[in-house]
Design a protein around this motif. Sequence first.
Motif, PDB file in Angstrom:
ATOM      1  N   LEU A  21     140.219  26.761   7.454  1.00 12.90           N
ATOM      2  CA  LEU A  21     139.609  28.075   6.764  1.00 12.90           C
ATOM      3  C   LEU A  21     139.736  29.070   7.855  1.00 12.90           C
ATOM      4  N   ARG A  22     139.928  30.318   7.594  1.00 14.21           N
ATOM      5  CA  ARG A  22     140.202  31.327   8.509  1.00 14.21           C
ATOM      6  C   ARG A  22     139.253  32.387   8.280  1.00 14.21           C
ATOM      7  N   CYS A  23     138.766  33.418   9.412  1.00 10.58           N
ATOM      8  CA  CYS A  23     137.972  34.269   9.096  1.00 10.58           C
ATOM      9  C   CYS A  23     138.404  35.373  10.203  1.00 10.58           C
ATOM     10  N   ASP A  24     138.603  36.509   9.678  1.00 10.22           N
ATOM     11  CA  ASP A  24     138.756  37.822  10.584  1.00 10.22           C
ATOM     12  C   ASP A  24     137.674  38.774  10.434  1.00 10.22           C
ATOM     13  N   PRO A  25     137.086  38.784  11.506  1.00 11.58           N
ATOM     14  CA  PRO A  25     135.949  39.548  11.442  1.00 11.58           C
ATOM     15  C   PRO A  25     136.052  41.191  11.470  1.00 11.58           C
ATOM     16  N   ILE A  26     135.009  41.862  11.448  1.00  9.03           N
ATOM     17  CA  ILE A  26     135.123  43.317  11.364  1.00  9.03           C
ATOM     18  C   ILE A  26     135.721  43.516  12.998  1.00  9.03           C
ATOM     19  N   SER A  27     136.744  44.547  12.945  1.00  6.41           N
ATOM     20  CA  SER A  27     137.261  44.796  14.327  1.00  6.41           C
ATOM     21  C   SER A  27     136.061  45.219  15.334  1.00  6.41           C
TER      22      SER A  27
END
Lengths: 114, 111
Positions: A21-27
Amino acid sequence: EAGVTQFPSHSVIEKGQTVTLRCDPISGHDNLYWYRRVMGKEIKFLLHFVKESKQDESGMPNNRFLAERTGGTYSTLKVQPAELEDSGVYFCASSQEGRGDIQYFGAGTRLSVL
Amino acid sequence: QKEVEQNSGPLSVPEGAIASLNCTYSDRGSQSFFWYRQYSGKSPELIMFIYSNGDKEDGRFTAQLNKASQYVSLLIRDSQPSDSATYLCAVRGSTLGRLYFGRGTQLTVWP
């Protein structure tokens, strides 16, 4: 500004397989959290990254779960091998440095292990 | 075991009424308290947070905190059908950054 993004939105795998699973957080958010909700239960904490370091991984259920956050940006959560009880919704959240209490959540990845 | 309990639902109120959502927590050292709203299949959205005893108002929403009673509530005034969602109570413990969640209360506002 983009919110927390998770991929895939839904994954169906068989017992014994591997899923990532992948997560891109808020920059710009240094804090990244993983949570999980299994059916009928509350959302439960799995672990917390500060940049690329694991601050707290006490919620990880067992060593079949491996979380990484290379370079302090996106994070992956690998389950290997998957078991039936791993089914649920996996949420990622992020927060700014010094504001670890204000956490913004992604829509989650629904994992179904058959 | 740190627990967060929410009043059992589902909760159904008519449009224009006040919806009252309640939550208790077990850890007296808890510092921060949050209400998230979650529509089906969407991300939990933070709608209120409160740190001190008393009331905090934001538009139609009022959060109430009583640390002595270990109780936090959310009032929604003039409820609208668009308020229909699951409301999650979350508590940040005395240490580290993790949140502890209740199971959520499903609210339905009928026209």
